[in-house]
Design a protein around this motif. Structure first.
Motif, mmCIF file in Angstrom:
data_model
loop_
_atom_site.group_PDB
_atom_site.id
_atom_site.type_symbol
_atom_site.label_atom_id
_atom_site.label_comp_id
_atom_site.label_asym_id
_atom_site.label_seq_id
_atom_site.Cartn_x
_atom_site.Cartn_y
_atom_site.Cartn_z
ATOM 1 N N GLY A 122 37.076 48.605 36.022
ATOM 2 C CA GLY A 122 36.096 47.717 35.416
ATOM 3 C C GLY A 122 36.790 46.670 34.568
ATOM 4 O O GLY A 122 37.361 46.990 33.519
ATOM 5 N N LEU A 123 36.770 45.425 35.022
ATOM 6 C CA LEU A 123 37.506 44.346 34.371
ATOM 7 C C LEU A 123 36.619 43.127 34.184
ATOM 8 O O LEU A 123 35.720 42.865 34.994
ATOM 9 N N SER A 124 36.909 42.365 33.126
ATOM 10 C CA SER A 124 36.171 41.136 32.852
ATOM 11 C C SER A 124 37.143 39.971 32.786
ATOM 12 O O SER A 124 38.244 40.092 32.219
ATOM 13 N N PHE A 125 36.727 38.840 33.358
ATOM 14 C CA PHE A 125 37.598 37.673 33.463
ATOM 15 C C PHE A 125 36.888 36.412 32.995
ATOM 16 O O PHE A 125 35.662 36.294 33.105
ATOM 17 N N ASP A 126 37.686 35.461 32.517
ATOM 18 C CA ASP A 126 37.226 34.097 32.260
ATOM 19 C C ASP A 126 37.231 33.366 33.601
ATOM 20 O O ASP A 126 38.248 33.347 34.291
ATOM 21 N N ARG A 127 36.100 32.764 33.979
ATOM 22 C CA ARG A 127 35.983 32.137 35.298
ATOM 23 C C ARG A 127 36.539 30.716 35.342
ATOM 24 O O ARG A 127 36.507 30.058 36.386
ATOM 25 N N ARG A 128 37.054 30.218 34.237
ATOM 26 C CA ARG A 128 37.605 28.868 34.209
ATOM 27 C C ARG A 128 39.019 28.848 34.789
ATOM 28 O O ARG A 128 39.860 29.663 34.431
ATOM 29 N N VAL A 167 44.673 35.168 48.908
ATOM 30 C CA VAL A 167 44.540 34.448 50.175
ATOM 31 C C VAL A 167 43.836 33.133 49.889
ATOM 32 O O VAL A 167 42.828 33.099 49.166
ATOM 33 N N GLY A 168 44.348 32.030 50.491
ATOM 34 C CA GLY A 168 43.674 30.756 50.371
ATOM 35 C C GLY A 168 44.261 29.852 49.300
ATOM 36 O O GLY A 168 45.338 30.097 48.746
ATOM 37 N N GLU A 169 43.518 28.801 49.007
ATOM 38 C CA GLU A 169 43.973 27.752 48.088
ATOM 39 C C GLU A 169 44.399 28.291 46.726
ATOM 40 O O GLU A 169 45.317 27.771 46.095
ATOM 41 N N MET A 170 43.735 29.333 46.249
ATOM 42 C CA MET A 170 44.006 29.847 44.905
ATOM 43 C C MET A 170 45.031 30.983 44.881
ATOM 44 O O MET A 170 45.179 31.678 43.881
ATOM 45 N N THR A 171 45.773 31.154 45.973
ATOM 46 C CA THR A 171 46.803 32.192 46.023
ATOM 47 C C THR A 171 47.765 32.042 44.851
ATOM 48 O O THR A 171 48.283 30.958 44.590
ATOM 49 N N GLY A 172 48.010 33.148 44.157
ATOM 50 C CA GLY A 172 48.941 33.153 43.043
ATOM 51 C C GLY A 172 48.324 32.823 41.705
ATOM 52 O O GLY A 172 48.943 33.071 40.663
ATOM 53 N N VAL A 173 47.117 32.276 41.699
ATOM 54 C CA VAL A 173 46.451 31.937 40.439
ATOM 55 C C VAL A 173 45.933 33.221 39.796
ATOM 56 O O VAL A 173 45.345 34.072 40.467
ATOM 57 N N ARG A 174 46.145 33.364 38.502
ATOM 58 C CA ARG A 174 45.649 34.531 37.771
ATOM 59 C C ARG A 174 44.507 34.113 36.848
ATOM 60 O O ARG A 174 44.608 33.117 36.136
ATOM 61 N N LEU A 175 43.448 34.880 36.874
ATOM 62 C CA LEU A 175 42.356 34.684 35.942
ATOM 63 C C LEU A 175 42.753 35.250 34.586
ATOM 64 O O LEU A 175 43.495 36.232 34.508
ATOM 65 N N LYS A 176 42.233 34.656 33.521
ATOM 66 C CA LYS A 176 42.468 35.195 32.188
ATOM 67 C C LYS A 176 41.616 36.444 31.998
ATOM 68 O O LYS A 176 40.399 36.416 32.183
ATOM 69 N N SER A 177 42.260 37.551 31.655
ATOM 70 C CA SER A 177 41.536 38.789 31.402
ATOM 71 C C SER A 177 40.914 38.749 30.014
ATOM 72 O O SER A 177 41.546 38.299 29.051
ATOM 73 N N LEU A 178 39.688 39.216 29.906
ATOM 74 C CA LEU A 178 38.991 39.275 28.634
ATOM 75 C C LEU A 178 38.941 40.728 28.155
ATOM 76 O O LEU A 178 38.744 41.638 28.961
ATOM 77 N N PRO A 179 39.084 40.959 26.852
ATOM 78 C CA PRO A 179 38.930 42.329 26.353
ATOM 79 C C PRO A 179 37.516 42.839 26.624
ATOM 80 O O PRO A 179 36.527 42.194 26.257
#
Length: 323
Positions: A122-128, A167-179
């Motif tokens: 169970g994880l939460s991310f910033d979608r920006r 996979v795709g254009e965003m390969t390698g991009v990491r979302l910011k994890s939120l506490p």
């Protein structure tokens, strides 16, 4: 889990090896650039059964005041997200079990609250992102038994446990994890009497029922053919992952509080497993975890199954305590 369900999942599992081919997936995903990927072995990606959006993610859900909630059992697990200046929000697993992703906005922060039942992640991310604010859905694919998400803006695929494009254009991009953290509904309501809880979605689902009955007592994970965890740790034992380190939940339950590697981990009884009995509210007590740094600030972390931690962090450090 019922024998019929086990057989159905096994058939899907074996059939998925044949279908692990981007040339076939391209028909379903015409906008996905399969030439860009961090996946070296396509056979790692399996069909989980439901098609794309077969498990419907939720967008901009409704909330009600915690004091008006009457249906959630006191021990039922929720994912709590607290953002400074905003009312705390609880996302009940009785809903996330059936939807797996919630695209929400808390104040100015667009968030994705996610739950993968097969990994208990169970994880939460910033979608920006640099490409803009993304909206996530459930692809229907699994990798190492973990949900593969996709974003509707670029149709890239994302590994939920990592928060990373694979996979795709965003390969390698990491979302910011939120506490964020899993705790019992009672714990959330007691601490946040003025907080908000996600209202029941307008879908025809058996909310409160666990469709994965008995799963976290199984000897082996489903839809997974990777290496099992070391040190004699059961594959479906829960571990608390902070960064690349993992603490067995049982060790934390035995100690109550642990101060190690610059973090403070607290375990308290009172939270039901969402993956045990047929009714989530009646699941056995697995306890709640809170992870903070030395200054008392909440840290991003995950309470996941040991096999999943080992699959995604094969060189990670197991925090087993003194020999």
């Amino acid at each position: 889990m019922a024998i019929r369900s086990i057989l159905s999942i096994t058939l899907i599992w074996f059939g998925s090896f044949v279908l692990a081919d981007p040339a076939l997936w391209q028909r379903e995903w015409p906008q996905t650039d399969f030439s860009k990927t961090s996946v070296s072995d396509w056979s790692e990606i399996l069909s989980g059964g439901p098609p794309r959006d077969g498990i419907p993610a939720l967008n901009d859900p409704d909330f009600i005041p915690a004091g008006k909630e009457r249906d959630i059992g006191p021990r039922e697990p929720v994912i709590t997200v607290e953002i400074a200046g905003q009312l705390a929000r609880a996302y009940p697993l009785r809903y996330l079990t059936w939807h797996e992703i919630v695209n929400d906005r808390i104040g100015a922060v667009p968030v994705a609250v996610t739950f993968c039942p097969l990994c208990n992640s169970g994880l939460s991310f910033d979608r920006r992102t640099a490409a803009g604010v993304l909206t996530f859905g459930v692809s229907g694919k699994l990798r190492n038994s973990d949900m593969v998400m996709f974003d509707r803006e670029t149709e890239s695929w994302w590994q939920q446990a990592l928060g990373q494009g694979i996979v795709g254009e965003m390969t390698g991009v990491r979302l910011k994890s939120l506490p964020s953290w899993m705790e019992s509904w009672q714990e959330f309501a007691d601490r946040n009497p003025d907080g908000l809880v996600m209202a029941e979605p307008a879908y025809n689902r058996s909310y409160g029922r666990n469709p994965y009955r008995g799963y976290d007592s199984s000897p082996r994970p489903f839809l997974y053919n990777g290496e099992m965890p070391p040190h004699g740790i059961a594959p479906l034992a829960r571990v608390v992952r902070v960064g690349t380190r993992a603490w067995p939940l049982q060790r934390l339950a035995d100690l109550g509080d642990v101060h190690e590697a610059g973090v403070v981990i607290r375990w308290r009884a009172g939270q039901a497993s969402a993956l045990d009995t047929g009714q989530i509210s009646k699941g056995r007590d697995v306890g709640s975890i809170r992870v903070r740094d030395g200054q008392g600030r909440d840290l991003p972390h995950d309470v996941m199954f040991a096999f999943a931690y080992h699959a995604f962090w094969p060189d990670g450090q197991w925090m087993l305590g003194a020999p």
